[in-house]
Design an enzyme around this catalytic site. Structure first.
Site, PDB file in Angstrom:
ATOM      1  N   HIS A 184      61.872  56.997  59.213  1.00 55.75           N
ATOM      2  CA  HIS A 184      62.141  55.553  59.342  1.00 55.75           C
ATOM      3  C   HIS A 184      61.076  54.718  58.630  1.00 55.75           C
ATOM      4  CE1 HIS A 184      65.185  56.304  62.533  1.00 55.75           C
ATOM      5  NE2 HIS A 184      64.368  57.298  62.863  1.00 55.75           N
ATOM      6  N   SER A 314      53.283  44.359  33.282  1.00 54.04           N
ATOM      7  CA  SER A 314      53.572  42.941  33.423  1.00 54.04           C
ATOM      8  C   SER A 314      53.175  42.197  32.169  1.00 54.04           C
ATOM      9  CB  SER A 314      52.821  42.359  34.628  1.00 54.04           C
ATOM     10  OG  SER A 314      52.976  40.958  34.683  1.00 54.04           O
ATOM     11  N   LYS A 320      48.328  45.641  35.471  1.00 54.85           N
ATOM     12  CA  LYS A 320      49.397  46.123  36.344  1.00 54.85           C
ATOM     13  C   LYS A 320      50.158  47.249  35.649  1.00 54.85           C
ATOM     14  CE  LYS A 320      52.900  44.219  39.477  1.00 54.85           C
ATOM     15  NZ  LYS A 320      54.010  45.136  39.227  1.00 54.85           N
ATOM     16  N   GLU A 327      61.987  54.151  38.229  1.00 52.38           N
ATOM     17  CA  GLU A 327      62.884  52.998  38.169  1.00 52.38           C
ATOM     18  C   GLU A 327      64.046  53.258  37.208  1.00 52.38           C
ATOM     19  OE1 GLU A 327      59.600  49.482  39.137  1.00 52.38           O
ATOM     20  OE2 GLU A 327      60.302  49.800  37.087  1.00 52.38           O
TER      21      GLU A 327
END
Length: 462
Positions: A184, A314, A320, A327
């Site tokens: 969970h 980014s 970053k 993805e």
């Protein structure tokens, strides 16, 4: 010549103009004119399958004495050129065309006939010779199966085997790294990183097993059924000879479909195959998302691993770095699941003796195979093989995990364990420290019962 750069051709419906350098003829041109819809052409692997099927059909017709050896030879030479991709620009028809794929079948017939005529210096007719003993209604379903089977055998299954191998190697390397398990998305009992990767590997291996099972049905071909499954205008041995030649050429055990009528009228096997690809997509999505969570941070996330830094993350935030491979794979999987929905709708759109959404089945099925194979390879080589393990982060989280108290349940009971877990969490203290204060257990007993490595292997056995 009626206009500069064009030539006049004709078919049973009359005359029309075709670009001078085009290898296709009238029926292809009609389809080009009729279907200016998406600009998406039939997949390269499907065109290759058409070339192979036309090669096998010519060979079968020659063996049966229906086509002279000289005509069969030039048709086969031209068909193999098509299969090899030499003439792809001469296959301009949109995916969204006549539902039987007749336009694409005639496209192949016309291109091969044109090439063969030049080789023989004698007319080869697209219908009478190249399409001999065939109908679009059995050629296109056959090409769907042939192209999908080749793609799975030569691309997808090897890619999955590679991914499984990389996962197995990484699992063995990290089998002693004990970390906080999660259910969970909440802290749970410890596991090893190797155990997590082993679970992923099992998912991949089971996907391969399912695909191999489906291959037994995918290799059954409709060729020989011609128009409605009865085999009109085809020799009774034609379909068997075609599948034998294809099997010899590709190394894949093609055979006649159990029912030629089912092979024409339904796309159940394509739907099944797509379902297996969807199941694989679901598995790869799970793996990709686990990698994203484990890589999250580097400071405010879980930060258990660091995926390879592949590109700036980014355009505005310097430094970053994003998990771009997981993805991309997740997007691949979303596309595959969408493709499966299209194939399911297409599969049910058959009436009586023919399915009438064959081109879109081919397009979606072959795209799913292609992008899953490439995505699995990228995931293996650019994400899993070289990710770094942040053992300090893993250890710090594990030491603070209040759920470790579960191991004390048999000794102190659930209620007492819950109270210790709550106190440890509220005070930010290790379970061992609180348990020392709240129970009569010795340090030696606590060390033995709360050893994360033991717990990851199932705990202390009575």
């Amino acid at each position: 010549m009626s206009n500069k750069g064009f030539r006049t051709v004709h078919d049973s419906m009359g005359e029309l103009e075709v670009p001078q350098d085009a290898l296709w003829g009238a029926q292809t041109q009609r389809a080009v004119d009729n279907f200016p819809i998406s600009g998406i052409h039939m997949p390269r692997s499907f065109i290759a399958a058409m070339g192979l099927v036309k090669w096998a059909c010519a060979g079968a017709n020659a063996e049966l004495g229906l086509l002279t050896s000289s005509k069969a030879m030039v048709i086969q030479e031209a068909a193999l050129e098509v299969a090899g991709g030499k003439h792809d620009r001469h296959f301009p028809i949109d995916v969204f065309q006549t539902g039987s794929g007749t336009s694409s079948n005639m496209n192949a017939n016309e291109v091969i006939a044109g090439l063969a005529t030049k080789k023989l210096d004698n007319e080869i007719h697209p219908n009478d010779h190249v399409n001999m003993s065939q109908s679009s209604n059995d050629v296109i379903p056959t090409c769907v199966h042939v192209s999908a089977a080749i793609g799975i055998q030569e691309k997808l299954l090897p890619a999955l085997a590679h991914l499984s191998s990389v996962l197995d190697k990484k699992a063995r390397e990290t089998d002693e790294v004990v970390k906080t398990g999660r259910t969970h998305l909440m802290d749970a009992m410890p596991v090893t990183l190797g155990q997590e990767l082993d679970a992923w590997g099992t998912q991949v291996d089971q996907a391969s097993e399912r695909l191999n099972d489906t291959m037994h049905r995918l290799t059954g071909l409709a060729q020989g059924g011609t128009a409605v499954g009865t085999g009109i205008n085809a020799h009774p041995k034609f379909g068997t000879k075609v599948t034998t030649l294809l099997a010899e050429k590709t190394g894949i055990p093609f055979k006649p479909a159990d029912s030629l009528f089912a092979g024409l009228s339904s796309q159940d096997v394509a739907v099944e195959t797509s379902g297996q690809l969807r199941a694989l997509a679901v598995s790869l999505t799970k793996i990709a998302n686990d990698l994203r969570w484990m890589n999250s941070g580097p400071l405010a996330g879980i930060g258990e691993i660091a995926l390879p830094a592949l590109q700036p993350g980014s355009s505005i935030m310097p430094g970053k770095v994003n998990p771009v491979i997981p993805e991309a794979v997740a997007m691949v999987c979303a596309q595959v699941i969408g493709n499966d929905a299209t194939i399911a709708i297409a599969g049910q759109t058959g009436n009586f003796q023919l399915n009438v959404m064959l081109p879109v089945v081919a397009h979606n099925l072959l795209q799913s195979i292609e992008i899953l194979a490439n995505g699995a390879t990228c995931l293996a080589d650019s994400a899993i093989a070289d990710f770094a393990v942040n053992e300090d982060n893993i250890r710090a989280a594990l030491e603070r995990n209040p759920i470790l108290v579960t191991a004390l349940n048999p000794v102190i009971g659930y209620e007492k364990g819950a109270a210790i877990a709550k106190k440890a969490y509220a005070e930010g203290r290790p379970i061992k420290d609180v348990a020392r204060d709240e129970t009569d257990l010795t340090d030696e007993e606590l060390d033995r019962l709360l050893n994360p490595a033991n717990l990851a292997k199932g705990g202390i056995k009575n």
